[in-house]
Design a protein around this motif. Structure first.
Motif, PDB file in Angstrom:
ATOM      1  N   ARG A  12       0.820  -1.394   0.099  1.00 23.77           N
ATOM      2  CA  ARG A  12       0.240   0.054  -0.132  1.00 23.77           C
ATOM      3  C   ARG A  12       0.546   1.311  -0.044  1.00 23.77           C
ATOM      4  NH1 ARG A  12      -5.072  -0.058   3.858  1.00 23.77           N
ATOM      5  NH2 ARG A  12      -4.823   1.818   2.888  1.00 23.77           N
ATOM      6  N   SER A  13       0.385   2.450  -0.725  1.00 22.20           N
ATOM      7  CA  SER A  13       1.216   3.615  -0.413  1.00 22.20           C
ATOM      8  C   SER A  13       0.511   4.370   0.712  1.00 22.20           C
ATOM      9  CB  SER A  13       0.704   4.556  -1.693  1.00 22.20           C
ATOM     10  OG  SER A  13       1.192   3.873  -2.868  1.00 22.20           O
ATOM     11  N   TYR A  14      -0.699   4.218   1.100  1.00 19.40           N
ATOM     12  CA  TYR A  14      -1.094   4.990   2.249  1.00 19.40           C
ATOM     13  C   TYR A  14      -1.590   4.060   3.298  1.00 19.40           C
ATOM     14  CZ  TYR A  14      -1.877   8.615  -1.041  1.00 19.40           C
ATOM     15  OH  TYR A  14      -1.526   9.585  -1.959  1.00 19.40           O
TER      16      TYR A  14
END
Length: 70
Positions: A12-14
């Motif tokens: 995930r990026s967030y």
């Protein structure tokens, strides 16, 4: 991302890895996101309580690790 991707441990990026809001998290960002929501047919955020709730939700999405959410 599907629920399956989330459960399978897909990267995930967030949320972002640093501790919290920086210079990019501004009232203008909240206003822009509110405008996008209105463009998709959601009600305008006319009350300060609604704007505060949106800001809080954005902050939680951007910066709070999933394990700290309740």
């Amino acid at each position: 991302m599907s629920d399956t991707d989330f459960r399978s441990g897909a990267e995930r990026s967030y949320p972002l890895t640093h501790a919290g809001p920086g210079a990019r998290f501004t009232e203008s960002l909240v206003t822009s996101v509110a405008g996008v929501l209105v463009g998709y047919g959601y009600p305008r955020l006319d009350s300060s309580a609604d704007r505060a709730a949106l800001a809080s939700a954005l902050e939680a999405f951007l910066y709070n690790p999933l394990e700290n959410r309740s």
